[in-house]
Design a protein around this motif. Structure first.
Motif, mmCIF file in Angstrom:
data_model
loop_
_atom_site.group_PDB
_atom_site.id
_atom_site.type_symbol
_atom_site.label_atom_id
_atom_site.label_comp_id
_atom_site.label_asym_id
_atom_site.label_seq_id
_atom_site.Cartn_x
_atom_site.Cartn_y
_atom_site.Cartn_z
ATOM 1 N N GLU A 93 -0.268 -0.944 24.133
ATOM 2 C CA GLU A 93 0.851 -1.779 24.598
ATOM 3 C C GLU A 93 0.903 -1.838 26.209
ATOM 4 O OE1 GLU A 93 4.037 -4.086 24.391
ATOM 5 O OE2 GLU A 93 2.580 -3.817 22.769
ATOM 6 N N LEU A 94 0.935 -0.632 26.793
ATOM 7 C CA LEU A 94 1.081 -0.230 28.089
ATOM 8 C C LEU A 94 -0.054 -0.890 29.098
ATOM 9 C CD1 LEU A 94 3.417 2.833 28.281
ATOM 10 C CD2 LEU A 94 4.171 0.460 28.483
ATOM 11 N N ILE A 95 -1.292 -0.704 28.367
ATOM 12 C CA ILE A 95 -2.586 -0.899 29.362
ATOM 13 C C ILE A 95 -3.496 -1.973 28.715
ATOM 14 C CG2 ILE A 95 -4.504 0.135 30.444
ATOM 15 C CD1 ILE A 95 -1.681 1.433 31.669
ATOM 16 N N THR A 96 -4.019 -1.671 27.611
ATOM 17 C CA THR A 96 -5.282 -2.344 27.155
ATOM 18 C C THR A 96 -5.082 -3.491 26.495
ATOM 19 O OG1 THR A 96 -5.466 -1.005 25.245
ATOM 20 C CG2 THR A 96 -6.480 0.105 27.210
ATOM 21 N N LYS A 97 -3.798 -3.953 26.205
ATOM 22 C CA LYS A 97 -3.835 -5.170 25.334
ATOM 23 C C LYS A 97 -3.717 -6.371 26.559
ATOM 24 C CE LYS A 97 -0.507 -7.312 22.045
ATOM 25 N NZ LYS A 97 0.768 -7.103 21.360
ATOM 26 N N LEU A 126 -8.750 -4.923 25.700
ATOM 27 C CA LEU A 126 -9.821 -4.188 26.232
ATOM 28 C C LEU A 126 -10.403 -3.176 25.553
ATOM 29 C CD1 LEU A 126 -11.689 -3.472 28.793
ATOM 30 C CD2 LEU A 126 -9.847 -1.833 29.703
ATOM 31 N N MET A 127 -9.319 -2.652 24.540
ATOM 32 C CA MET A 127 -9.831 -1.453 23.609
ATOM 33 C C MET A 127 -9.720 -1.942 22.159
ATOM 34 S SD MET A 127 -7.837 2.371 23.854
ATOM 35 C CE MET A 127 -6.471 1.696 22.762
ATOM 36 N N ILE A 128 -10.784 -1.257 21.631
ATOM 37 C CA ILE A 128 -10.716 -1.548 20.027
ATOM 38 C C ILE A 128 -10.542 -0.189 19.223
ATOM 39 C CG2 ILE A 128 -11.997 -3.828 20.189
ATOM 40 C CD1 ILE A 128 -14.366 -1.996 19.093
#
Length: 794
Positions: free
Chosen positions: A285-289, A309-311
């Motif tokens: 929520e805070l970074i990789t979305k 960015l992240m899965i």
């Protein structure tokens, strides 16, 4: 060899090897006898040994005790064995007597004599199930360098570990030798039907595989009986997911992707390899979305589709490297060039997987530096035409110049201003009241939005500036216009927020300030910033125990006239004509200080969010451990619609389900880099090349600190091991440590910077296997000059 003889008797070590030799397996020549037989017929036994091994130069004298290799106890290493014993009576007697002296009183214990295997090119141990939990992987632990047969079992060598899924096919192997060993293992599985086994082997120069030991795995009774099916049933879905994500995607350059746990935003360092659902969902929520790509767009990189960015692979976070690489393309770059360069980057990483934690320095050109021509030639020669290279470099130069430029549109200054605004709205933010459920959720949502807009977004921008600055400084060294030691001195000439904390802790220790004052500024920090189970500084009762190191005085740094001249010539050569050398160093200083400061500020919001979530859980008698097993959305969805069940029962059910999935994710063995579905079947344990900081050599006692430990160990004069290079560990620098080793983290990570500032030797980002060996040895040598790290057994 035969694989048709099932349920044969597995006796002592010697009896099992003898039976296997009769079945056609390659076993070094075997002869064994009991202690009683030795006492009564010593001369006859010696003659038998000499005749049996008359064409052999050396033998092994090994234990084969009755209580060794049983159903419940392996007793591995409990009894003595001796290798390379010459066929001389006195040598044999000494070896046999020494083995017998290590036994208990039973006269039925056996001594095993075996021919030594010569010209060994590989030796190792294979288990047919994972020792801890019985998950369906063959575990290969082998040494293919030392030429010894006992290097793995003795623990005295650097060896390799590979997990191989039991559904592997021949086509999945790159190593024919490992495949041949697996064929032997599978034959033994058929011989010992339904018995998980532990196999010791050696391979000679003719690639003949010799069996040295076969025994039962004794931890079977501790395993979850369903773990095999739980992994296997999910494996095909995982494979299908990987196949799909590897395909070409709309509006994303690159014909395929690669997945990694440490590139770019490095989830392994920030939240761990198998994080709890709350930590993982908060990080998303805070970074990789979306924040990650918005920050880069602001700085002049390409506008990205609304993608993550992240899965998550069954709870294990991975960076989609193709998405990451796309976000580093400068805006306006032609489609054809973008496609070529992204494919080239992915190919380089696939071919050199050890670079997975050095993506932004040794794989991708994320900005312009003074070695860009050399890098393109060395890494990507003939990938782009001359005209395409000029266009690519021109756009990167423009992006980099805009980053350094001190004008009203400067994104670094704007981001620092946003961070200052976030600080101003944090007054009384940490006062957690016994709010009603709905109000707590409203408060969490408000804090999340504030944290993204004025915290993680500007932090992401500042962090990117720091990477650009670091790249420029490194290229100055590579161009030989300034020495590496001078850059290190420059970084010691200014203080970051962590340095300020060290000074304040020293003032607290000397009575100049009180605990309340200290905690009002630093109390929110915690090792593992996204982990609700990790205590804050203000909750750690013994954080002030022990001696506190006097703060390090700042060094004086000023460019010499020769450095100024050489750097200016380089700037002019690369069309940085509006800048002078001091502009570059001032920019680097502002970016480095700003990155650490902005992280410090936004983590206050993050810490309060975690405390509010813990407070919310208390309304339903849910502990912090319970709350760690809920995702952020599962907490925030409460005001959206009424439940069909009692709140507590509803969340208990979710927690139990998430716990079960979490345990299964821990049993999955996944590679640190997944380049294709083949990497799901054959999984090497990460053996990273550490990032060494400084040029000192030290040796000493090793102490491991777990962020979940409530009691802080004695750290003074110790080499401290931690999992991640997280800013929440800053307090350790006040404890007069002699060195630092981390499992995860890159050359530009927070801890790397702190160690450079304080002149503390460090190895950052060592990987799983090396750090485990260091921790288990309790003593090590860290030589940063030679870039060596190795355990010492006392």
């Amino acid at each position: 060899m035969s694989n048709k003889n099932k349920n044969i008797y597995m006796g002592t070590k010697a009896e099992t090897l003898f039976l296997l030799s009769k079945l056609g397996y390659n076993i070094p020549k075997v002869y064994y006898f009991t202690v009683n037989e030795w006492k009564n017929s010593k001369k006859d036994i010696l003659n038998k040994i000499l005749s049996t091994f008359k064409n052999t130069k050396k033998v092994a004298v090994r234990s084969s005790s009755l209580n060794e290799d049983t159903d419940n106890l392996s007793m591995a290493g409990a009894y003595k064995s001796f290798l390379n014993i010459k066929l001389i009576e006195n040598s044999l007697i000494d070896g046999i007597e020494n083995v017998i002296s290590s036994f208990d009183a039973s006269q039925k214990n056996q001594v095993l004599i075996q021919e030594m295997v010569n010209n060994v090119i590989m030796s190792g141990v294979v288990m047919t199930k994972v020792l801890d939990d019985g998950s369906p992987y063959y575990v290969f632990n082998y040494d293919d360098t030392s030429g010894k047969t006992d290097s793995v079992t003795s623990g005295n060598s650097i060896n390799k570990t590979v997990y191989i899924y039991n559904g592997v096919t021949d086509l999945d192997f790159d190593s024919k030798l490992l495949l041949n060993v697996l064929k032997l293992v599978q034959s033994l599985e058929n011989t010992f039907s339904d018995i998980p086994i532990d196999i010791e082997f050696a391979v000679d120069k003719n690639q003949k595989i010799q069996l040295l030991q076969v025994r039962k795995i004794t931890t079977k009774s501790n395993w979850d009986k369903n773990i095999h099916n739980q992994i296997s049933s999910r494996f095909d879905y995982l494979k299908s997911f990987i196949q799909n994500i590897m395909k070409k995607r709309i509006n994303i350059y690159g014909s395929k992707t690669t997945l990694g746990i440490m590139p770019d935003w490095n989830p392994a360092e920030m939240i761990g390899v198998v994080p709890q659902p709350l930590a993982s969902s908060l990080y998303r929520e805070l970074i990789t979305k979306r924040v990650w790509s918005r920050a880069r767009e602001v700085m002049g990189y390409r506008k990205m589709p609304n993608i993550d960015l992240m899965i998550s692979l069954y709870g294990r976070p991975y960076i989609d490297v193709r998405n990451s690489l796309n976000s580093f393309l400068p805006a306006g770059l032609k489609n054809e060039i973008s496609e070529k360069i992204v494919n080239a980057y992915i190919n380089r990483l696939d071919n050199d997987p050890h670079l997975h934690d050095k993506l932004e320095f040794e794989v991708v050109l994320t900005s312009y530096d003074f070695q860009i021509d050399e890098k393109l030639k060395m890494w990507y020669e003939n990938i782009l035409t001359s005209a395409e290279e000029d266009e690519y470099k021109g756009l990167l130069r423009e992006l980099t110049i805009n980053a350094i430029n001190k004008n009203e549109n400067n994104t670094l200054d704007k981001a620092l201003s946003d961070i200052e605004y976030l600080k101003t709205i944090q007054n009384d933010i940490e006062k957690i009241h016994n709010y009603e459920i709905m109000f707590i959720i409203d408060k969490i949502k408000t804090l999340l939005e504030e944290c993204k807009q004025y915290g993680t977004l500007p932090f992401s921008i500042i962090a990117r500036h720091a990477f650009i600055a670091e790249s420029l400084l490194r290229s100055l060294v590579d161009c030989r216009v300034i020495e590496k030691e001078r850059i290190a001195l420059f970084k010691k000439s200014f203080s970051t927020i962590a340095g300020e904390m060290s000074s304040h802790l020293y003032q607290l220790n000397s009575g100049e300030i009180n605990k309340e004052t200290f905690f009002s500024t630093y109390g929110h920090l915690r090792p593992s910033s996204y982990d609700i189970l990790s205590q804050r500084y203000c909750d750690r009762k013994n954080i002030f125990d022990g001696d506190v190191v006097e703060p390090v005085s700042l060094e004086k740094f000023e460019l010499t006239s020769q450095e100024v001249q050489s750097i200016q010539e380089l700037l002019d050569k690369h069309n940085f004509r509006n800048f002078n050398p001091n502009d570059i160093f001032n920019y680097a200083q502002k970016a480095i200080i700003g990155r650490e400061y902005s992280k410090f500020i936004f983590t206050r919001h993050l810490s309060v969010i975690l405390e509010l979530i813990a407070n919310w859980g208390k309304h339903f008698d849910l502990t912090r451990k319970d709350m760690s097993m809920l995702s952020l959305n599962e907490v925030l969805e409460i005001p959206y619609s009424p439940l069909h069940n009692h709140y507590e029962k509803y969340f208990r059910n979710k927690i139990e389900l998430n716990k079960a999935n979490y345990n299964i994710s821990s049993s999955f063995k996944l590679s640190y880099l997944i380049r294709s579905t083949k990497d799901l079947y054959i999984v090497p344990v990460q053996r990273s090349i550490p990032n060494f900081i400084g040029n000192k050599k030290i040796e000493g006692e090793v102490v491991f600190f777990d962020p979940h430990d409530k009691k802080i160990p004695q750290l003074k004069n110790k080499i401290v091991c931690i999992e991640a290079a997280d800013p929440g560990y800053d307090w350790i620098f006040t404890k007069n440590i002699s060195g630092l080793i981390t499992k995860y983290g890159g050359a530009n990570s927070h801890m790397a910077i702190r160690c450079a500032e304080l002149d503390i030797p460090a190895a950052i980002g060592c990987g799983d296997q090396p750090i485990e060996r260091i921790i288990n040895s309790n003593y090590c040598i860290l030589d940063c000059q030679k870039e060596e790290l190795y355990p010492i057994t006392l």
